[in-house]
Scaffold this motif. Structure first.
Motif, PDB file in Angstrom:
ATOM      1  N   GLY A 177       0.821  -1.212   0.000  1.00  0.00           N
ATOM      2  CA  GLY A 177       0.000   0.000   0.000  1.00  0.00           C
ATOM      3  C   GLY A 177       0.845   1.246   0.000  1.00  0.00           C
ATOM      4  N   ALA A 178       0.170   2.383   0.047  1.00  0.00           N
ATOM      5  CA  ALA A 178       0.861   3.676   0.110  1.00  0.00           C
ATOM      6  C   ALA A 178       1.357   3.846   1.534  1.00  0.00           C
ATOM      7  N   ASN A 179       2.503   3.262   1.819  1.00  0.00           N
ATOM      8  CA  ASN A 179       2.941   3.105   3.209  1.00  0.00           C
ATOM      9  C   ASN A 179       4.391   3.519   3.406  1.00  0.00           C
ATOM     10  N   LEU A 228       2.328  -7.460  -7.523  1.00  0.00           N
ATOM     11  CA  LEU A 228       2.984  -6.859  -8.693  1.00  0.00           C
ATOM     12  C   LEU A 228       2.924  -5.337  -8.615  1.00  0.00           C
ATOM     13  N   CYS A 229       1.788  -4.794  -8.152  1.00  0.00           N
ATOM     14  CA  CYS A 229       1.706  -3.333  -7.972  1.00  0.00           C
ATOM     15  C   CYS A 229       2.810  -2.858  -7.035  1.00  0.00           C
ATOM     16  N   PHE A 281      -6.722   0.359  -8.491  1.00  0.00           N
ATOM     17  CA  PHE A 281      -7.355   1.516  -7.832  1.00  0.00           C
ATOM     18  C   PHE A 281      -7.363   1.369  -6.315  1.00  0.00           C
ATOM     19  N   GLU A 282      -6.786   0.284  -5.808  1.00  0.00           N
ATOM     20  CA  GLU A 282      -6.665   0.115  -4.352  1.00  0.00           C
ATOM     21  C   GLU A 282      -5.428   0.857  -3.861  1.00  0.00           C
ATOM     22  N   SER A 283      -5.231   0.856  -2.544  1.00  0.00           N
ATOM     23  CA  SER A 283      -4.053   1.539  -1.992  1.00  0.00           C
ATOM     24  C   SER A 283      -2.759   0.987  -2.592  1.00  0.00           C
ATOM     25  N   LEU A 289       1.788   4.157  -5.878  1.00  0.00           N
ATOM     26  CA  LEU A 289       2.577   4.755  -6.962  1.00  0.00           C
ATOM     27  C   LEU A 289       2.782   6.255  -6.704  1.00  0.00           C
ATOM     28  N   ILE A 290       1.707   6.931  -6.323  1.00  0.00           N
ATOM     29  CA  ILE A 290       1.808   8.385  -6.109  1.00  0.00           C
ATOM     30  C   ILE A 290       2.734   8.687  -4.937  1.00  0.00           C
ATOM     31  N   THR A 291       2.533   8.020  -3.803  1.00  0.00           N
ATOM     32  CA  THR A 291       3.354   8.360  -2.628  1.00  0.00           C
ATOM     33  C   THR A 291       4.831   8.056  -2.893  1.00  0.00           C
ATOM     34  N   THR A 292       5.089   6.967  -3.614  1.00  0.00           N
ATOM     35  CA  THR A 292       6.485   6.586  -3.865  1.00  0.00           C
ATOM     36  C   THR A 292       7.155   7.533  -4.852  1.00  0.00           C
TER      37      THR A 292
END
Ligand SMILES: NC(=O)c1ccc[n+]([C@@H]2O[C@H](COP(=O)([O-])OP(=O)(O)OC[C@H]3O[C@@H](n4cnc5c(N)ncnc54)[C@H](O)[C@@H]3O)[C@@H](O)[C@H]2O)c1
Length: 376
Positions: A177-179, A228-229, A281-283, A289-292
């Motif tokens: 996730g965006a973590n 994979l995401c 479209f999940e975290s 992707l955005i946070t990284t």
């Protein structure tokens, strides 16, 4: 916020168990949890899990954390300091992990009698760790991988959850996730995605173990898509770092993210046709992707690489800038490149291949902009 099972759909058509039902079902047997890894994210994962094992009766209070032992500049062992101060002074300084976290430098003793194994080390160490664990874990243990990356073998690419399942003969979910770990460590809100194959009850138990008011976990039935995401976005983050180093601005960065997401989806579906569109479209997908691409160590080191015109290697910059933490994007780009060239797919993935060509010094950092000019 309440933990949620299956934002995408109700798999198998059945009604999901509430967290309380799962807890009551398992009340007679308290699950023991071991965290395998103690870096930046491993330490935050231990803190999240330890707060929940104290609160929920279905888990043993104590959480064991395997530590790759190091001697600190003070001459003390990292494990001793963690157990005395309840803090990982090297990888997560200033944050208390919870008194029920017990650090153990011995892998075999750390996993003894554990029912739930949380894998969270840099991916390059996972094969060696799994080899050491063969025959040492409970046969009915459940695993979850927080590891972002893949192994490329003669037979083809192998995701870390598959490596764990194949080598240890146990099932393995994933959590991605965006973590960015340091933000979660201080209680800033974020979301995460658990990917599971077919056992909803086990997925729900992992959600329970990780979910907190500031860490909102959702489960989806798509292990491959989630993993994979989490793995591929690190390659896109390297490209984002390059355009930052070249001072290209936000529009260019957004173009990198869009094209990167497109290649992530295409690559995932070619490797694993069962991957669901909704997973992106999940975290674990667009949010990570955005946070990284905005923060994160891959972007940061790639920015420095481009600022130096590619004259200082990633290995050198990693050692200088990350103090023992590991980069994932460069090695993942190399692994992805190997898969692409082996399968004759290089031309289908110009962003992924350009990132590798730049990282290895074959192309200058400005090649990322030239590539953008030819993309559509
Ligand atoms: N840090 C984050 O914000 C973050 C967030 C989400 C996911 N992740 C993923 O979590 C995984 C673990 O990352 P991290 O941030 O916890 O680690 P890290 O990069 O902070 O630390 C490196 C770890 O590797 C250990 N190590 C060094 N040599 C080793 C060896 N030979 N064998 C085994 N271990 C060794 C070190 O002791 C240390 O614990 C990675 O796959 C990463 O992509 C990280």
């Amino acid at each position: 916020m309440a933990p949620a099972l299956d934002a995408q759909e109700a798999p198998n058509g059945g009604e999901s168990l509430t967290p309380l039902q799962v807890q009551n079902n398992n009340a007679s047997h308290k699950s023991k949890v071991t965290i395998i890894g103690s870096g930046n994210w491993g330490s935050v994962a231990s803190k999240l899990v330890a707060s929940n094992t104290l609160r929920l009766t279905s888990f043993h209070d104590e959480v064991r954390m395997w530590v790759f032992e190091e001697t600190l500049p003070s001459g003390e062992k990292l494990t001793d300091v963690i157990n005395r101060n309840n803090e990982n002074v090297k990888y997560l300084p200033g944050i208390k992990l919870g008194k029920n976290v017990v650090a153990d430098p011995d892998l075999e003793s750390a996993v003894k009698d554990a029912d739930m194994l949380v894998f969270v080390t840099p991916h390059q160490f996972m094969e060696g760790i799994c080899k050491k664990l063969v025959g040492k874990i409970k046969r009915d243990a459940e695993a979850i991988s927080l590891v972002k990356g893949m192994e490329v073998k003669m037979e083809g690419p192998c995701m870390i959850s598959s490596l764990i399942s194949e080598q240890l003969g146990i099932s393995c979910c994933v959590l991605m996730g965006a973590n960015i770990a340091n933000e979660i460590a201080v209680g800033k809100f974020s979301e995460a995605t658990v990917g599971y194959r077919d056992n909803r009850e086990v997925a729900e138990k992992w959600v329970q173990l990780f979910n907190t008011p500031y860490f909102n976990v959702t489960a989806v039935q798509d292990v491959e898509g989630v993993e994979l995401c989490g793995t591929l976005k690190n390659v896109v983050a390297i490209a984002a770092g390059f355009v930052d180093g070249l001072e290209m601005g936000n529009n260019t960065k957004a173009a990198i993210m869009r094209l990167g997401l497109r290649e992530m989806k295409a690559f995932s579906k070619l490797l694993s046709p069962s991957v669901k569109d909704s997973t992106f479209f999940e975290s674990c997908g667009v949010a990570d992707l955005i946070t990284t691409c905005l923060g994160g160590r891959n972007r940061k080191v790639a920015e420095a690489f481009a600022r130096n015109g590619g004259k200082r290697s990633f290995d050198e910059l990693e050692a200088e800038m990350l103090q023992g933490q590991k980069l994932q994007g460069v090695s993942t780009a190399a692994e992805v490149y190997e898969v692409l060239s082996h399968r004759g797919w290089l031309e289908l993935f110009p962003l992924f291949s350009t990132v590798h060509e730049i990282s290895t010094g074959r192309f200058p950092p400005s090649a990322i902009v030239e590539y953008l000019g030819t993309s559509n």
